[in-house]
Design a protein around this motif. Structure first.
Motif, mmCIF file in Angstrom:
data_model
loop_
_atom_site.group_PDB
_atom_site.id
_atom_site.type_symbol
_atom_site.label_atom_id
_atom_site.label_comp_id
_atom_site.label_asym_id
_atom_site.label_seq_id
_atom_site.Cartn_x
_atom_site.Cartn_y
_atom_site.Cartn_z
ATOM 1 N N CYS A 30 -19.626 14.979 -8.306
ATOM 2 C CA CYS A 30 -20.129 14.094 -9.344
ATOM 3 C C CYS A 30 -19.277 14.319 -10.699
ATOM 4 C CB CYS A 30 -21.270 14.374 -9.640
ATOM 5 S SG CYS A 30 -22.295 13.484 -11.195
ATOM 6 N N GLU A 169 -32.948 13.867 -8.658
ATOM 7 C CA GLU A 169 -33.010 13.994 -7.036
ATOM 8 C C GLU A 169 -32.331 13.095 -6.198
ATOM 9 O OE1 GLU A 169 -34.112 17.827 -7.590
ATOM 10 O OE2 GLU A 169 -34.010 16.967 -5.457
ATOM 11 N N LYS A 172 -28.699 13.675 -6.309
ATOM 12 C CA LYS A 172 -28.195 14.800 -5.457
ATOM 13 C C LYS A 172 -27.971 14.289 -3.926
ATOM 14 C CE LYS A 172 -29.884 18.577 -8.162
ATOM 15 N NZ LYS A 172 -31.093 19.671 -8.519
ATOM 16 N N LYS A 175 -25.207 12.235 -3.461
ATOM 17 C CA LYS A 175 -23.837 12.952 -3.506
ATOM 18 C C LYS A 175 -23.741 13.527 -2.008
ATOM 19 C CE LYS A 175 -23.030 16.336 -6.265
ATOM 20 N NZ LYS A 175 -23.136 17.372 -7.141
ATOM 21 N N ALA A 176 -24.856 14.119 -1.675
ATOM 22 C CA ALA A 176 -25.093 14.950 -0.423
ATOM 23 C C ALA A 176 -24.568 14.047 0.850
ATOM 24 C CB ALA A 176 -26.619 15.417 0.082
ATOM 25 N N ILE A 193 -25.836 18.276 -12.281
ATOM 26 C CA ILE A 193 -25.485 17.818 -11.244
ATOM 27 C C ILE A 193 -23.649 17.461 -11.102
ATOM 28 C CG2 ILE A 193 -27.737 16.822 -10.551
ATOM 29 C CD1 ILE A 193 -26.368 13.893 -10.887
ATOM 30 N N ASP A 195 -20.046 17.928 -11.072
ATOM 31 C CA ASP A 195 -19.165 19.007 -10.685
ATOM 32 C C ASP A 195 -17.947 19.001 -11.672
ATOM 33 O OD1 ASP A 195 -20.051 17.324 -8.047
ATOM 34 O OD2 ASP A 195 -20.288 19.512 -7.837
#
Lengths: 224, 397
Positions: A30, A169, A172, A175-176, A193, A195
């Motif tokens: 992110c 959430e 996230k 991204k995951a 969140i 990076d």
């Protein structure tokens, strides 16, 4: 998958808004872009997403998404600051612009729309929805074509903490699953969140590598 | 293509949601206009039946033959239905003329009939309120001249007969009968004058009767007013959605058509309802449709040029009033200056009016159709350009 934004330039008359803006990101990452009001964050998004003309390149797997609108519409989802919804229609009617009937039923039953909590208010007219509902609905519209890259302009602005948490959430989770998220933000809670964090100042993008404390961030924004 | 159908489907849903309010406004406007038109025609017909032009008769009316003539004029002549002759004193006649109660008065000089007998031919005087150069008094002058000539010539004939009878010692009893027969013959010729000509009415300049002209005019006005009633549907509050859709590959032309088609459909439905109430068939609606397409395309462009509901409505109202006046919807076009008449033929409302006039006259209106299609296409192209520049503006919303 990797995105590579190179040399983005945008001028309004004689004023240079964006000067050689470049950054990159990989799957599952992110990127946060921080900047004062009027620094050009929204303009950067507009140029990258073809809403305004500008110079530069937006590479993704060998395709310049700034020029290829077809590929861009499949790969990139965009959630603007003001949700692009038709106010006199319900959530479901708005989703019809983005989903076929079958897809919508499937996503409402157990897909991304259910994840965003949209079934609770899908029959409500947009003008009667809260800000959080509208934001979640606009995210639902943006991810209709299952994009792998998501651009969000201040996604949790003016939302309560519960709503913010839900959105964070979801991001996230995005991204995951290997997606790339690019957020323009003022919100400290959204920074967690990110990076990579960039500061947009004077039309240029600077990578911020120090500690993410508010006073340090403010100082960075204010520095000449 | 799927995106186009998806977009137009959503726009139809919007249109259906807005339609109840639009229908209420449309019903109010239509009923008001129809009521106004009905009252206007009833008043005009009523007035034509009741109102007569009053002309005063002043002077020496004691002479027998003159008296007979006036009685005949009042009760036997066809002019009794639109002209009322009233005997009065000159002062009263002047006062009523200045008050506008009299159209004019005829001043018969003393000894008028005797003057005819002795060949002096004292003239009748017609006193009118208006400029003698205007049409009304000019016509009145001609009528008075004709009547006085007829009176003079007929009296000349009668007195000539008396002279001849006295010359040949014909008894008074005999020539009195002959005079009476001659008078009756003269009077019947004058009273029967309508048999010598035929009047044909060709209508209000463009061949339409007064009634049909205004039916056509108010039909056009209704279409324009219905378009204004759709302001809540047609005014776009935010360009944000259009920008996002465009960046997602939606065609701008497709979105434009997706906005225009539901608007056109609503207007066609309104027209269809009106046609149904007028006991006309679907064929009439199909024939009227090109005019509806032209006017909705024009109004669509105006909506694209405005950014909020207030400017939309004001712009639509201003253009409606201006174009309606310039195209002869309020006053017959032939009563407007020549330059306006010429320009009206090129204005969209004037073209739609011309087309509907042809339809009302029972013609096909094919000569006006190419103009209608060109204008409609041009309006949609200009709408595309207006939207393009709006979408290109600095910030997205």
């Amino acid at each position: 998958m990797k995105i590579n934004i190179q040399g983005i330039q945008k001028t309004f008359g004689k004023k240079e808004i964006l000067k050689d803006v470049s950054f990159s990101a990989e799957s599952g990452k992110c990127v946060g872009i921080l900047g004062e009001n009027g620094s050009g964050k929204s303009t950067l998004f507009s140029v990258l997403l073809g809403l305004q003309k500008g110079e530069g390149h937006f590479w993704c797997d060998g395709i310049d998404l700034m020029k290829d609108s077809k590929a861009r519409s499949k790969m990139v989802g965009f959630v603007p600051q003001n949700p692009p919804l038709i106010h006199e229609l319900s959530g479901t009617d708005n989703l019809k612009l983005w989903y076929s009937k079958k897809e919508m039923e499937k996503e409402l039953a157990g897909g991304v729309l259910e994840l965003l909590g949209i079934p609770e208010f899908s029959q409500t007219i947009v003008s009667k929805m809260s800000g959080g509902m509208r934001k979640r609905l606009s995210i639902g519209c943006a991810v209709a074509r299952k994009p792998s890259i998501l651009f969000l302009d201040e996604p949790s602005a003016a939302l309560d903490l519960v709503c913010k948490e839900k959105i964070i959430e979801y991001l996230k989770g995005f991204k995951a699953n290997g997606g790339i998220v690019v957020i323009a933000t003022h919100d400290v809670s959204e920074l967690e969140i990110c990076d990579d964090l960039y500061i947009l100042k004077g039309g240029k993008l600077h990578l911020y590598q120090e500690q993410r404390e508010i006073h340090k961030l403010v100082g960075c924004l204010k520095d000449e | 293509m799927n995106r186009f159908f998806g977009y137009i489907k959503v726009q139809f849903i919007r249109a259906i949601k807005h339609y109840p309010i639009i229908l209420i406004f449309t019903a109010i406007l239509t009923i008001s206009v129809v009521f106004f038109v009905k009252v206007m025609f009833q008043t005009k017909d009523g007035e034509e039946g009741k109102k007569r032009f009053e002309i005063g008769l002043v002077g020496d009316l004691s002479e027998t033959y003159l008296d007979i003539g006036i009685v005949a004029l009042k009760n036997l002549d066809s002019s009794q239905y639109y002209v009322e002759f009233t005997e009065m004193e000159e002062d009263e006649a002047k006062e009523r003329l200045l008050d506008g109660e009299l159209y004019g008065y005829v001043l018969i000089p003393e000894g008028f009939v005797e003057s005819i007998v002795y060949g002096e031919n004292k003239p009748l005087t017609y006193v009118a309120a208006n400029n003698p150069a205007s049409f009304g008094p000019m016509m009145a002058n001609e009528i008075i001249r004709v009547v006085s000539q007829m009176v003079i010539q007929s009296q000349n004939g009668i007195y000539g007969l008396i002279d001849i009878a006295e010359l040949y010692d014909v008894s008074k009893k005999t020539y009195n009968k002959a005079i009476k027969d001659m008078n009756i013959e003269y009077i019947s010729v004058i009273l029967d004058r309508e048999g010598y000509y035929e009047t044909t009415y060709v209508g209000l300049g463009n061949g339409l009767s007064y009634k049909d002209y205004y039916i056509c005019a108010f039909l056009i006005l209704l279409i324009l007013l219905w378009g204004i009633a759709c302001a809540s549907l047609m005014t776009r509050h935010s360009m944000g959605l259009l920008r996002v859709l465009k960046s997602n590959g939606y065609s701008m032309g497709g979105m434009l058509l997706g906005d225009y088609i539901p608007f056109l459909l609503l207007m066609s439905i309104n027209m269809g309802i009106l046609v149904l109430f007028g006991n006309q068939g679907i064929g009439t609606l199909v024939r009227i449709l090109p005019a509806v397409i032209l006017l909705t395309a024009m109004q669509f462009l105006l909506y694209e040029l405005s950014s909020n509901i207030i400017t939309s409505v004001l712009l639509q109202l201003f253009v409606t009033v201006f174009l309606s006046y310039a195209s002869g919807l309020f006053y017959p076009i032939y009563s407007l200056p020549q330059i306006i008449q010429v320009c009206s033929r090129e204005l969209p409302v004037g073209i739609a009016f011309e087309y509907l006039s042809e339809i009302l006259k029972g013609k096909t209106g094919w000569e006006t159709l190419p103009q209608i299609w060109i204008y409609s296409f041009a309006f949609l192209v200009l709408s595309y350009v207006a939207r393009y520049y709006k979408l290109r503006s600095n910030r997205y919303e």
